[in-house]
Every structure is written in C-alpha cells, then in structure tokens.
Design an enzyme around this catalytic site. Structure first.
Site, mmCIF file in Angstrom:
data_model
loop_
_atom_site.group_PDB
_atom_site.id
_atom_site.type_symbol
_atom_site.label_atom_id
_atom_site.label_comp_id
_atom_site.label_asym_id
_atom_site.label_seq_id
_atom_site.Cartn_x
_atom_site.Cartn_y
_atom_site.Cartn_z
ATOM 1 C CE1 TYR A 173 -15.441 14.713 3.786
ATOM 2 C CE2 TYR A 173 -15.396 13.120 5.581
ATOM 3 C CZ TYR A 173 -14.797 13.694 4.484
ATOM 4 O OH TYR A 173 -13.567 13.260 4.069
ATOM 5 C CB VAL A 206 -5.085 13.314 2.736
ATOM 6 C CG1 VAL A 206 -4.015 13.382 1.647
ATOM 7 C CG2 VAL A 206 -5.573 11.871 2.893
#
Length: 274
Positions: A173, A206
């Site tokens: 990631y 988020v």
C-alpha cells in the site's frame, strides 16, 4: 457551484466509497460519468469488496442528477480492459475530459495480510492499475484537443511511511501510494503542452467500507499503537468521502486551471502533527 456541463469523467473504483462520492460529485456539476469497478473479490483483501449492486446504485444516483452514467465492470489490473473501457466511453459519450484514478484496496487486514501476494495485489491495483488508467486515458484526452484534468488518489501514506508493523499488504500500500506520485509528476510534464493537468490527492483516513469493517477493527485492536500513529491534528478521526470529493471536483474544474504537478493533502492536519 462548479460547472462541468458538457464534460465526460472517467472514475475507477466507482461502485462505492470515495469513488462513488467522486462520481456523484462530478455528476452534480453536470458531467456525464463512466463508472468502472471490479465488482468482485480479490483473495488477499480481508473485507467484502464492491458488488454489482453497488455499481448499479452509483449509476442510479448519477442518473437522478439528470446526466448520463456509463457502468463498466472492469479490473484496472488489465491494460486491455482499460483500453476497451476508454473506447467504450468515446463511442457512447463522444469525448473524455476528466479522469479520476481512484481504485484501491487495503490488503493489510485479514488472514492474508502478510502473504507476499498481498504486496503484489496492492501494487498491481494501486500502482499498475493507475499506470493502466493513464496509458488508456491520456491519448483520448490529447486527441480531444481541449485540455483536461487527471486526478490520482494517493494517500497520506504516499507522503509518509505510516506503519510500525510490517505486513506485506501495508508495505504494498505504502509503496503504491508513493509510486503514483512519481507517475503524476512525469505525466504532468508530458501532458502540460496539451493543457492537461495531473495531480494527486492525499487523504487521511476516510469513513468508507475500506475501514468500516470487522477485519480492520480486528487489525487495529491487535495493533493499538497504530491507532495513535494514525491520529489527525484536527479533532476528526475519519473524514467523510465528500471532503475528498470537494478537492477532486475542484481539481477537475477550471477553477484550478493552472494547478498541475501538485500533491494535495486533505488530511485534517495529519502530516503536520508532531
């Protein structure tokens, strides 16, 4: 209100989460939108990924705004799929103006998060997938002859190494989110003579299904020090997808017509926190 009337946008990872929010936000400005998503599971991802029903819901939300939505079930890991999706876009909607390379996974969590395949899948979706998106869409933007805007979803993990625990998925990631910044800078230079702008957006955490799931909750429970490491400076633990969409729509619009080659954090002060 931002006016994107007559424009066509192409959004990857659009079935739910940030991608859905961005697609609907662009549609609210008047753009027709191609909404692309894999709508199936990747084995190393420890939470349920998007479904065909999610993609249908995104299409319905866009069409309620009075513009066109063109759904595509496709995998950004396949260049041929992305090339075919862009051809479909031009054939059906006639042009391409805005690209949001947003598709992403978090293969850090779950039983396969430390498998080497989790690293490979993360890079394949979030770096190779962005490369494929750029390879497929950039020629169409140039051929349109009217400029355009490309927005790539990176992360605060693309500006800082985040994890104290090394899992293969988290390494992939972070590597991918850093890697797309290099692609952005390269393409910003290459496409500038055509008045095509290229930027990255770097969200903090988020509130989407990528983090609102039992696998991520278990992961953070196992690594409580990581929770502190991910804390924002402002008193907001998770941003709403709409907060990132506001930045994406701005970068897509003429209001940012001279902004290119920029890493734009939308991070509630995460990167300045001491």
């Amino acid at each position: 209100m931002t006016d994107l009337s007559g424009k066509v946008a192409f959004v990857t990872g659009a079935a739910r989460g940030q991608g859905r929010s961005h697609a609907v936000g662009l549609a609210a400005g008047g753009a027709d939108v191609v909404v692309l998503d894999i709508c199936s599971q990747i084995d190393t991802v420890g939470y349920p990924m998007s479904s065909r029903a999610d993609l249908v819901e995104t299409v319905e939300r866009i069409e309620r705004l009075g513009v066109r939505a063109l759904p595509v079930e496709g995998d950004v890991r396949s260049l041929s799929t992305m090339l075919a999706a862009v051809d479909h876009c031009i054939a059906e909607l006639g042009r391409l103006d805005i690209v949001v390379a947003n598709a992403g996974i978090m293969a850090t969590v779950g039983e396969h998060g430390d498998d080497d395949q989790a690293f490979y899948d993360s890079v394949d979706v979030m770096l190779n997938g962005v490369w494929h998106t750029l390879r497929a869409t950039a020629p169409a933007l140039v051929d349109g002859g009217e400029g355009g805007s490309i927005i790539i979803t990176s992360s605060t993990a693309g500006m800082r190494g985040l994890h104290t625990h090394l899992e293969a998925g988290s390494a992939g990631y972070v590597a991918a989110k850093h890697g797309v910044v290099g692609l952005m800078r390269m393409y910003a230079n290459i496409l500038a003579p055509h008045s095509i702008r290229v930027n990255t957006v770097h969200p903090t955490g988020v509130d989407t299904p990528m983090v609102r799931n039992s696998a991520f909750q278990s992961f953070t429970a196992e690594h409580p020090d990581l929770v502190g490491q991910l804390r924002n400076a402002l008193p907001k633990p998770l941003l709403d997808a709409a907060d990132i969409t506001d930045a994406v729509v701005w970068l897509a619009s003429d209001r940012s017509r001279y902004v290119t080659g920029v890493e734009l954090p939308v991070d509630a002060g995460f990167l300045v926190r001491t």
